[in-house]
Design a protein around this motif. Structure first.
Motif, mmCIF file in Angstrom:
data_model
loop_
_atom_site.group_PDB
_atom_site.id
_atom_site.type_symbol
_atom_site.label_atom_id
_atom_site.label_comp_id
_atom_site.label_asym_id
_atom_site.label_seq_id
_atom_site.Cartn_x
_atom_site.Cartn_y
_atom_site.Cartn_z
ATOM 1 N N TRP A 15 -35.686 -31.538 20.558
ATOM 2 C CA TRP A 15 -34.547 -31.811 21.421
ATOM 3 C C TRP A 15 -33.679 -32.940 20.874
ATOM 4 N N ALA A 16 -32.368 -32.695 20.836
ATOM 5 C CA ALA A 16 -31.339 -33.663 20.428
ATOM 6 C C ALA A 16 -31.373 -33.999 18.945
ATOM 7 N N GLU A 17 -32.198 -33.300 18.143
ATOM 8 C CA GLU A 17 -32.187 -33.558 16.713
ATOM 9 C C GLU A 17 -30.979 -32.878 16.067
ATOM 10 N N PRO A 18 -30.466 -33.426 14.968
ATOM 11 C CA PRO A 18 -29.281 -32.853 14.307
ATOM 12 C C PRO A 18 -29.550 -31.460 13.755
ATOM 13 N N TYR A 19 -28.489 -30.662 13.713
ATOM 14 C CA TYR A 19 -28.578 -29.322 13.145
ATOM 15 C C TYR A 19 -28.808 -29.409 11.642
ATOM 16 N N ASN A 20 -29.731 -28.615 11.163
ATOM 17 C CA ASN A 20 -30.055 -28.576 9.731
ATOM 18 C C ASN A 20 -29.521 -27.274 9.136
ATOM 19 N N PRO A 21 -28.467 -27.321 8.323
ATOM 20 C CA PRO A 21 -27.882 -26.091 7.768
ATOM 21 C C PRO A 21 -28.812 -25.332 6.840
ATOM 22 N N THR A 22 -29.898 -25.969 6.398
ATOM 23 C CA THR A 22 -30.838 -25.280 5.502
ATOM 24 C C THR A 22 -32.007 -24.672 6.264
ATOM 25 N N SER A 23 -31.943 -24.680 7.594
ATOM 26 C CA SER A 23 -33.071 -24.201 8.398
ATOM 27 C C SER A 23 -33.150 -22.684 8.469
ATOM 28 N N GLY A 24 -32.129 -21.977 7.986
ATOM 29 C CA GLY A 24 -32.155 -20.522 8.015
ATOM 30 C C GLY A 24 -31.652 -19.914 9.309
ATOM 31 N N LEU A 25 -31.098 -20.739 10.224
ATOM 32 C CA LEU A 25 -30.541 -20.213 11.464
ATOM 33 C C LEU A 25 -29.220 -19.504 11.178
ATOM 34 N N VAL A 26 -28.958 -18.431 11.934
ATOM 35 C CA VAL A 26 -27.766 -17.612 11.726
ATOM 36 C C VAL A 26 -26.820 -17.787 12.906
ATOM 37 N N ASP A 27 -25.556 -18.117 12.640
ATOM 38 C CA ASP A 27 -24.549 -18.283 13.696
ATOM 39 C C ASP A 27 -24.329 -16.930 14.370
ATOM 40 N N ASN A 28 -24.568 -16.862 15.690
ATOM 41 C CA ASN A 28 -24.410 -15.592 16.395
ATOM 42 C C ASN A 28 -23.063 -15.466 17.095
ATOM 43 N N GLY A 29 -22.151 -16.425 16.855
ATOM 44 C CA GLY A 29 -20.810 -16.332 17.422
ATOM 45 C C GLY A 29 -20.725 -16.724 18.881
ATOM 46 N N PHE A 30 -21.802 -17.266 19.438
ATOM 47 C CA PHE A 30 -21.817 -17.643 20.840
ATOM 48 C C PHE A 30 -21.499 -19.116 20.963
ATOM 49 N N GLY A 31 -20.529 -19.452 21.794
ATOM 50 C CA GLY A 31 -20.127 -20.835 21.974
ATOM 51 C C GLY A 31 -18.723 -21.069 21.447
ATOM 52 N N GLU A 32 -18.187 -22.251 21.760
ATOM 53 C CA GLU A 32 -16.831 -22.591 21.343
ATOM 54 C C GLU A 32 -16.788 -24.012 20.800
ATOM 55 N N GLY A 33 -15.984 -24.228 19.748
ATOM 56 C CA GLY A 33 -15.795 -25.564 19.210
ATOM 57 C C GLY A 33 -17.091 -26.220 18.785
ATOM 58 N N ASP A 34 -17.372 -27.402 19.349
ATOM 59 C CA ASP A 34 -18.579 -28.152 18.981
ATOM 60 C C ASP A 34 -19.841 -27.562 19.587
#
Length: 300
Positions: free
Chosen positions: A172-191
């Protein structure tokens, strides 16, 4: 009220030991009981409401072995509250408006003890600005603005075990890690962005997830959604009930655990559809969620 009075007595005896930006930090040791209390205090930078231009609002959080407190202290004005509780509002950054209850101090119309002291500290540590609205005698609801950035005081945080630690390895509240392999699913806006795990790992839910989604606001993890077969909902309800230390709830298409947040920091619920055989476990880290702007309804 006895605990609140004790917290106020401790507050008045605290002596400053350090400061960072506008935050003032203090500590006090009760030599008779051997208890140490620490506090973090900040003053409003300006009054947004013109009718209360001479007033100042001071916020103090106190933590000790005998309990925590979150206190409003009003200068050059008086609160206007109908007993037994007073209604106050807070807004961190661009998040939702939080409606809270507060208890007036004994024999004082300038002191309020506000609910959820742990939630305030955890949220303030992630936020940069705060607006507080309180009722003031003969002046109505008045707003005060604070710069809360730079808070380094240690507040309460979730434990390191089970759902209280996070979901699927995300803390919880940890920074997003771009190397974690998570895929942007297009859900959400802006930040406010959500990502799915490309290869969801097994969890201690007793069922195999069909999809795991993690949501971040300004790069910090605040919510996770775990999809699974609706036919397995009883197993998941049983697991969550044990995690939060509550009796198992009746199985319905919506199940929520209220008043179970560890230190007021978590929200847990399950939404399902027997017809489509899909259910979702939603776990939200409340402080980070308080920073997220109201989201438009989106059908996933």
């Amino acid at each position: 009220m006895r605990a609140m009075g004790k917290a106020l007595a401790v507050l008045l005896s605290l002596s400053p030991v350090s400061s960072y930006a506008d935050w003032k930090y203090s500590e006090h040791v009760d030599e008779m009981r051997g208890e140490k209390a620490i506090s973090a205090t900040i003053r409003s930078e300006k009054t947004i409401s013109p009718q209360a231009s001479q007033a100042k609002l001071v916020i103090t959080s106190v933590r000790s072995a005998s309990g925590n407190a979150f206190i409003f202290d009003l200068e050059n004005a008086q609160f206007s509250c109908l007993p037994p509780l007073c209604e106050v509002s807070m807004k961190f950054d661009d998040g939702k408006v939080l409606e809270l209850k507060a208890a007036p101090g004994k024999d004082s119309n300038t002191i309020l003890y506000v609910q959820n002291p742990n939630q305030f500290v955890a949220t303030a540590k992630l936020a940069s600005k705060l607006i507080v609205e309180v009722p003031i005698y003969k002046q109505g609801k008045s707003q005060f603005k604070f710069d809360v950035s730079g808070l380094t005081w240690e507040g309460e945080t979730p434990s390191v075990d089970g759902l209280f630690a996070g979901v699927g390895g995300q803390r919880w509240a940890e920074p997003y890690n771009p190397t974690s392999g998570l895929v942007d699913n297009g859900f959400g806006e802006g930040d406010d962005r959500c990502y799915i795990e490309a290869h969801p790992a097994p969890l201690d839910l007793g069922v195999k997830p069909t999809k795991i989604t993690h949501c971040y606001y300004q790069g910090r993890h605040y919510s996770s959604m775990v999809d699974f077969e609706f036919s397995k909902i009883k197993q998941v309800v049983s697991y969550v009930s044990k995690q939060v230390g509550k009796p198992e709830l009746d199985i319905k298409e919506y199940v929520s655990w209220s008043d179970i947040e560890e230190k007021n920091l978590l929200s847990i619920g399950i939404l399902g559809s027997k017809k489509s055989n899909v259910a979702t476990l939603l776990v939200t880290y409340v402080p980070a969620d308080n920073l997220v702007p109201p989201r438009k309804l989106v059908t996933r």
